[in-house]
Motif scaffolding. Structure first.
Motif, short mmCIF file in Angstrom:
data_model
loop_
_atom_site.label_atom_id
_atom_site.label_comp_id
_atom_site.label_asym_id
_atom_site.label_seq_id
_atom_site.Cartn_x
_atom_site.Cartn_y
_atom_site.Cartn_z
N GLY A 51 0.80 -1.21 0.00
CA GLY A 51 0.00 0.00 0.00
C GLY A 51 0.83 1.26 0.00
O GLY A 51 0.54 2.22 0.71
N LYS A 52 1.89 1.24 -0.79
CA LYS A 52 2.78 2.39 -0.85
C LYS A 52 3.17 2.64 -2.30
O LYS A 52 2.87 1.84 -3.20
N VAL A 53 3.82 3.76 -2.54
CA VAL A 53 4.33 4.08 -3.86
C VAL A 53 5.86 4.18 -3.77
O VAL A 53 6.40 4.36 -2.68
N PRO A 54 6.53 4.00 -4.95
CA PRO A 54 5.99 3.87 -6.30
C PRO A 54 5.71 2.42 -6.70
O PRO A 54 6.23 1.49 -6.10
N THR A 55 4.91 2.31 -7.74
CA THR A 55 4.67 1.05 -8.44
C THR A 55 4.68 1.36 -9.93
O THR A 55 4.17 2.39 -10.34
N VAL A 56 5.25 0.46 -10.71
CA VAL A 56 5.22 0.59 -12.17
C VAL A 56 4.60 -0.68 -12.75
O VAL A 56 4.92 -1.79 -12.31
N VAL A 57 3.70 -0.49 -13.68
CA VAL A 57 3.13 -1.61 -14.44
C VAL A 57 3.55 -1.43 -15.89
O VAL A 57 3.24 -0.42 -16.52
N HIS A 58 4.29 -2.41 -16.41
CA HIS A 58 4.78 -2.34 -17.78
C HIS A 58 4.26 -3.54 -18.56
O HIS A 58 4.63 -4.68 -18.28
N ASP A 59 3.36 -3.27 -19.49
CA ASP A 59 2.75 -4.35 -20.28
C ASP A 59 2.23 -5.48 -19.39
O ASP A 59 2.41 -6.66 -19.68
N GLY A 60 1.63 -5.11 -18.28
CA GLY A 60 1.03 -6.09 -17.38
C GLY A 60 1.95 -6.60 -16.30
O GLY A 60 1.48 -7.25 -15.35
N ALA A 61 3.26 -6.35 -16.41
CA ALA A 61 4.21 -6.77 -15.37
C ALA A 61 4.27 -5.71 -14.29
O ALA A 61 4.47 -4.53 -14.58
N VAL A 62 4.10 -6.13 -13.04
CA VAL A 62 4.09 -5.21 -11.91
C VAL A 62 5.46 -5.22 -11.23
O VAL A 62 6.00 -6.29 -10.90
N VAL A 63 6.01 -4.03 -11.03
CA VAL A 63 7.30 -3.91 -10.35
C VAL A 63 7.18 -2.87 -9.24
O VAL A 63 6.66 -1.78 -9.47
N THR A 64 7.64 -3.24 -8.06
CA THR A 64 7.67 -2.31 -6.92
C THR A 64 9.11 -2.21 -6.43
O THR A 64 9.98 -2.97 -6.89
N GLU A 65 9.37 -1.30 -5.52
CA GLU A 65 10.68 -1.03 -4.91
C GLU A 65 11.56 -0.29 -5.93
O GLU A 65 11.79 -0.76 -7.04
N CYS A 66 12.04 0.87 -5.51
CA CYS A 66 12.70 1.79 -6.44
C CYS A 66 13.90 1.18 -7.17
O CYS A 66 14.04 1.35 -8.38
N ALA A 67 14.77 0.50 -6.43
CA ALA A 67 15.94 -0.08 -7.08
C ALA A 67 15.53 -1.14 -8.10
O ALA A 67 16.09 -1.21 -9.21
N ALA A 68 14.55 -1.97 -7.74
CA ALA A 68 14.07 -2.99 -8.67
C ALA A 68 13.44 -2.36 -9.90
O ALA A 68 13.65 -2.84 -11.03
N ILE A 69 12.69 -1.28 -9.71
CA ILE A 69 12.07 -0.60 -10.85
C ILE A 69 13.14 -0.04 -11.78
O ILE A 69 13.06 -0.19 -13.01
N CYS A 70 14.14 0.60 -11.21
CA CYS A 70 15.22 1.16 -12.04
C CYS A 70 15.93 0.07 -12.83
O CYS A 70 16.18 0.21 -14.04
N ALA A 71 16.28 -1.04 -12.16
CA ALA A 71 16.96 -2.13 -12.84
C ALA A 71 16.08 -2.76 -13.91
O ALA A 71 16.54 -3.07 -15.02
#
Length: 213
Positions: A51-71
């Motif tokens: 229940g926090k941000v950020p979250t990115v959804v890319h073509d249906g794939a969900v990624v959370t946690e800033c370092a993971a999103i960047c990578a």
């Protein structure tokens, strides 16, 4: 065309991901999330159970946690040139320092901000994966001991988005001490056009959220 949906709040770590998205140069949709009920809604918790941000959804794939999103984004859009070649020495530095910042740096800074102290005995510091605040700062400062301009040497990468954000925020808010290389590094990154655009976007959102009158 790939679809990127970005869930954030301009007063959050989502600012890191905003910068990363601007470095990519790809179109993306932004959903500004309010703290409280909106982030804890059933719909959003299906994307991010924290229940926090950020979250990115890319073509249906969900990624959370800033370092993971960047990578993830660096690998998903290789044309942006934001990740070194797999198996290279630069890739080793890229992973090492990005996740050092996501682990020991993030944890040590937050723990210290709450006034907690880890006992100085080696066994206690061994149990705490970040060691101690001073050990963390010394480790982070060693990154610049050879005079490098960026995490991987002379080339900017997604690791700099994350590591640079941690250092810039630490210097700005006093949660990290000044060490040789820190201020120059933060200034160099902060002047990048994508970093400037990201700040302007989020600062405008913050201004719009303030009560008028």
């Amino acid at each position: 065309m790939s679809e990127i949906v970005f869930y954030t709040n301009p007063m959050s770590r989502g600012r890191i991901v905003r910068w990363m998205l601007e470095e990519l140069g790809q179109p993306y949709q932004t959903h500004v999330m309010g703290y409280g009920p909106e982030m804890k809604s059933e719909r959003y918790l299906r994307l991010n159970p924290m229940g926090k941000v950020p979250t990115v959804v890319h073509d249906g794939a969900v990624v959370t946690e800033c370092a993971a999103i960047c990578a993830y984004l660096a690998d998903a859009f290789p044309q942006a040139g934001l990740a070194p070649e797999p198996g290279s020495k630069a890739r080793a530095d890229y992973y090492r320092w990005m996740f050092f910042a996501a682990g020991p740096v993030e944890t040590a800074v937050v723990v210290k901000s709450f006034g907690f102290e880890i006992p100085s005995e080696p066994q206690a510091m061994g149990r705490a994966g970040w060691g101690s605040f001073d050990l963390m700062v010394n480790g982070l400062a060693s990154l610049f001991a050879d005079g490098r301009s960026y995490v991987t040497g002379d080339t900017f990468s997604a690791a700099d988005v994350y590591v640079g954000s941690q250092i810039a925020w630490g210097l700005r808010f006093g949660t990290l001490p000044e060490r040789p290389g820190f201020a120059d590094y933060a200034a160099r990154l902060g002047a990048r056009p994508a970093a400037v655009r990201a700040r302007e976007i989020d600062d405008a959102l913050v201004a719009a959220m303030k009560p008028k009158g």
